[in-house]
Design a protein around this motif. Structure first.
Motif, mmCIF file in Angstrom:
data_model
loop_
_atom_site.group_PDB
_atom_site.id
_atom_site.type_symbol
_atom_site.label_atom_id
_atom_site.label_comp_id
_atom_site.label_asym_id
_atom_site.label_seq_id
_atom_site.Cartn_x
_atom_site.Cartn_y
_atom_site.Cartn_z
ATOM 1 N N LEU A 290 22.894 -13.519 -10.851
ATOM 2 C CA LEU A 290 21.767 -13.992 -9.818
ATOM 3 C C LEU A 290 20.566 -14.535 -10.504
ATOM 4 O O LEU A 290 19.932 -15.578 -9.999
ATOM 5 C CB LEU A 290 21.482 -13.041 -8.879
ATOM 6 N N ILE A 291 20.045 -13.713 -11.809
ATOM 7 C CA ILE A 291 19.044 -14.177 -12.247
ATOM 8 C C ILE A 291 18.944 -15.339 -12.999
ATOM 9 O O ILE A 291 18.546 -16.259 -12.823
ATOM 10 C CB ILE A 291 18.525 -13.083 -13.394
ATOM 11 N N SER A 292 20.360 -15.668 -13.802
ATOM 12 C CA SER A 292 20.739 -16.827 -14.388
ATOM 13 C C SER A 292 20.673 -18.021 -13.217
ATOM 14 O O SER A 292 20.265 -19.059 -13.666
ATOM 15 C CB SER A 292 22.157 -16.503 -15.020
ATOM 16 N N VAL A 293 21.481 -17.865 -12.229
ATOM 17 C CA VAL A 293 21.451 -18.859 -11.228
ATOM 18 C C VAL A 293 20.177 -19.096 -10.534
ATOM 19 O O VAL A 293 19.666 -20.377 -10.545
ATOM 20 C CB VAL A 293 22.499 -18.445 -10.136
ATOM 21 N N GLU A 294 19.410 -18.312 -10.392
ATOM 22 C CA GLU A 294 17.872 -18.510 -9.825
ATOM 23 C C GLU A 294 17.152 -19.554 -11.143
ATOM 24 O O GLU A 294 16.589 -20.449 -10.530
ATOM 25 C CB GLU A 294 17.079 -17.213 -9.496
ATOM 26 N N CYS A 295 17.323 -19.331 -12.335
ATOM 27 C CA CYS A 295 16.582 -19.915 -13.260
ATOM 28 C C CYS A 295 17.098 -21.299 -13.493
ATOM 29 O O CYS A 295 16.490 -22.410 -13.303
ATOM 30 C CB CYS A 295 16.921 -19.103 -14.549
ATOM 31 N N ILE A 296 18.531 -21.573 -13.002
ATOM 32 C CA ILE A 296 18.943 -22.833 -13.010
ATOM 33 C C ILE A 296 18.684 -23.691 -11.841
ATOM 34 O O ILE A 296 18.506 -24.886 -11.652
ATOM 35 C CB ILE A 296 20.539 -22.825 -13.106
ATOM 36 N N ARG A 297 18.694 -22.940 -10.750
ATOM 37 C CA ARG A 297 18.215 -23.461 -9.519
ATOM 38 C C ARG A 297 16.866 -24.056 -9.404
ATOM 39 O O ARG A 297 16.411 -25.010 -8.987
ATOM 40 C CB ARG A 297 18.014 -22.467 -8.200
ATOM 41 N N MET A 298 15.923 -23.255 -10.133
ATOM 42 C CA MET A 298 14.580 -23.755 -10.243
ATOM 43 C C MET A 298 14.378 -24.803 -11.226
ATOM 44 O O MET A 298 13.687 -25.776 -10.997
ATOM 45 C CB MET A 298 13.582 -22.508 -10.809
ATOM 46 N N SER A 299 15.052 -25.063 -12.351
ATOM 47 C CA SER A 299 15.449 -26.181 -12.947
ATOM 48 C C SER A 299 15.416 -27.551 -12.465
ATOM 49 O O SER A 299 15.023 -28.508 -12.830
ATOM 50 C CB SER A 299 16.252 -25.860 -14.090
ATOM 51 N N LEU A 300 16.207 -27.234 -11.261
ATOM 52 C CA LEU A 300 16.649 -28.536 -10.556
ATOM 53 C C LEU A 300 15.402 -29.097 -9.544
ATOM 54 O O LEU A 300 15.373 -30.258 -9.384
ATOM 55 C CB LEU A 300 17.710 -28.049 -9.360
ATOM 56 N N ARG A 301 14.397 -28.285 -9.504
ATOM 57 C CA ARG A 301 13.215 -28.646 -8.797
ATOM 58 C C ARG A 301 11.847 -28.856 -9.827
ATOM 59 O O ARG A 301 10.895 -28.938 -9.293
ATOM 60 C CB ARG A 301 12.881 -27.708 -7.591
ATOM 61 N N ALA A 302 12.096 -28.710 -10.965
ATOM 62 C CA ALA A 302 11.169 -28.982 -11.853
ATOM 63 C C ALA A 302 10.389 -30.117 -12.113
ATOM 64 O O ALA A 302 11.056 -31.129 -11.650
ATOM 65 C CB ALA A 302 11.736 -28.205 -13.280
ATOM 66 N N LYS A 303 9.003 -30.251 -12.259
ATOM 67 C CA LYS A 303 8.486 -31.476 -12.123
ATOM 68 C C LYS A 303 8.600 -32.461 -13.369
ATOM 69 O O LYS A 303 8.205 -33.537 -13.398
ATOM 70 C CB LYS A 303 6.810 -31.008 -12.093
ATOM 71 N N ASP A 304 9.157 -31.832 -14.446
ATOM 72 C CA ASP A 304 9.348 -32.522 -15.726
ATOM 73 C C ASP A 304 10.658 -31.918 -16.390
ATOM 74 O O ASP A 304 11.085 -30.992 -16.146
ATOM 75 C CB ASP A 304 8.111 -32.923 -16.385
ATOM 76 N N LEU A 305 10.970 -32.521 -17.544
ATOM 77 C CA LEU A 305 12.066 -32.150 -18.541
ATOM 78 C C LEU A 305 11.600 -30.933 -18.988
ATOM 79 O O LEU A 305 12.575 -30.428 -19.183
ATOM 80 C CB LEU A 305 12.373 -33.435 -19.398
ATOM 81 N N ALA A 306 10.511 -30.550 -19.597
ATOM 82 C CA ALA A 306 9.960 -29.457 -20.101
ATOM 83 C C ALA A 306 10.271 -28.356 -19.431
ATOM 84 O O ALA A 306 10.949 -27.130 -19.633
ATOM 85 C CB ALA A 306 8.478 -29.474 -20.581
ATOM 86 N N GLY A 307 10.126 -28.415 -17.928
ATOM 87 C CA GLY A 307 10.210 -27.234 -17.037
ATOM 88 C C GLY A 307 11.862 -26.961 -16.882
ATOM 89 O O GLY A 307 12.198 -25.833 -16.996
#
Length: 386
Positions: A290-307
């Motif tokens: 779940l921790i790994s999935v949450e990280c991936i899920r937040m990456s989909l909403r990141a404001k830029d490529l670095a995020g």
């Protein structure tokens, strides 16, 4: 540096998962070695405080110091190279007297942050030979210093994470395919060479671990496979709910009998299996997933490529290390000495992971939805002014 954020954008779900798995870690470390309980608890508290502070700091501002972080990383690894504290035939620690610090654990987070900014700055020219060669050269320096400790597991780990980073950055599938055509034959050649008795590519103890995994029936490597056999015995003895929950204290404990060495770090999963059974092991695996999935899920909403790179890179560390540790404990892979994230004893690893998670949380705070809200607010303020 520090901004005012909307509380509703804070990922309390991820924080809850982190606190839950870390609490389990404190309990398991205490079961393995009671004298380390309060040190592990202190590490969790310090890690959470650092995580919360970093989660409120603009990650874009932090990335402005990419070259300072890169230089500091090289300096720390050089200190290990020349003044490192040796244990088990490897110099991986810097001894400060009151604590031993392992720079390689922090190096993983620094490398993710450095290349997050690097790939964002070179986003338009990522697939050019010049950019790829520059990225490979910058990675080669810390990678060589880590390999020379020697620390093959973290060398491979960082390479795997780097592959995730360049994939998220948008590297062309043609380049990826070409790299695989080169890498796969090289890996086969590498394995053919290292199984030879007179090979010089890796240390003898590293070769013995590989050989013990490939030929477990060979008595020559029985000492190297014994720990994993005892680990599997401990996990199996826990059955469904484990000896702790069932109250079965009459059965001999593999953990308490010291049949598994380093059970507070490398084989903490064996302690979980024996003490809390299949249910306890499943809870740990689910939380780490779940921790790994949450990280991936937040990456989909990141404001830029670095995020996106920061979230996916940090999530991949948790996923890869969890996979390797559990494979070792269950005999599905050679003994690598990889800690289980947030569970195994090790303050450097624990705090480094919390540093990464703090920056991931800040990426989530500055999601695309948050930026749209800021833009809308700015437009409204301009209209009121006019």
């Amino acid at each position: 540096m520090i901004k005012q954020y909307k509380l509703r954008f804070y990922n309390f779900r991820l924080m809850l998962f982190l606190l839950a798995v870390s609490s389990i870690g404190v309990v398991l470390v205490s079961a393995a070695r009671d004298d380390l309980k309060y040190r592990q608890l202190a590490g969790v508290i310090v890690g959470v405080i650092i995580m919360v502070i970093l989660s409120l700091m603009d990650y874009s501002w932090i990335l402005n110091f990419q070259w300072i972080m890169y230089g500091a990383n090289i300096v720390l690894l050089l200190l290990v190279r020349f003044f490192g504290d040796t244990a088990g035939g490897a110099a991986r620690w810097i001894d400060f007297g009151f604590i031993r610090f392992q720079p390689t654990e922090l190096s993983k987070i620094i490398i993710i942050l450095f290349f997050a900014r690097f790939f964002m700055d070179h986003e338009e020219n990522l697939n050019t030979l010049r950019t790829i060669a520059k990225a490979a050269g910058l990675l080669a320096v810390p990678l060589f210093l880590i390999y020379e400790q020697p620390d093959m597991k973290n060398t491979i780990m960082i390479l795997a994470v780097f592959c995730v980073l360049i994939y998220i950055a948008g590297l062309s599938y043609k380049v990826i395919g070409g790299a695989l055509l080169i890498t796969i034959p090289l890996m086969i050649i590498f394995l053919i060479i290292v199984v030879q008795p007179d090979q010089k590519l890796i240390q003898d103890y590293q070769r013995n671990r590989i050989m013990a995994f490939l030929y477990p029936e060979n008595e020559e490597y029985s000492d190297n496979i014994e720990q994993q056999n005892n680990s599997k015995m401990a996990i199996a003895s826990g059955e469904l709910i484990g000896k702790k929950l069932s109250g079965d204290e009459d059965v001999t404990s593999v953990n308490e009998g010291n049949f598994v060495a380093e059970n507070q770090t490398d084989f903490i999963f064996a302690v979980a299996g024996e003490e809390y059974g299949f249910i306890g092991c499943t809870v740990i695996i689910v939380l780490l997933t779940l921790i790994s999935v949450e990280c991936i899920r937040m990456s989909l909403r990141a404001k830029d490529l670095a995020g996106k790179i920061i979230c996916c890179g940090t999530g991949s560390i948790v996923a890869f290390q969890s996979f390797l540790n559990i494979c070792v404990a269950t005999g599905m892979g050679p003994n690598t000495g990889t800690p289980l994230p947030f569970v195994s004893y090790g303050l450097t690893s624990l705090i480094s992971l919390y540093i990464g998670m703090g920056i991931v949380l800040n990426v989530g705070l500055q999601s695309s939805a948050y930026n749209k809200e800021l833009q809308k607010k700015s437009i409204n303020q301009k209209e009121e002014y006019l």
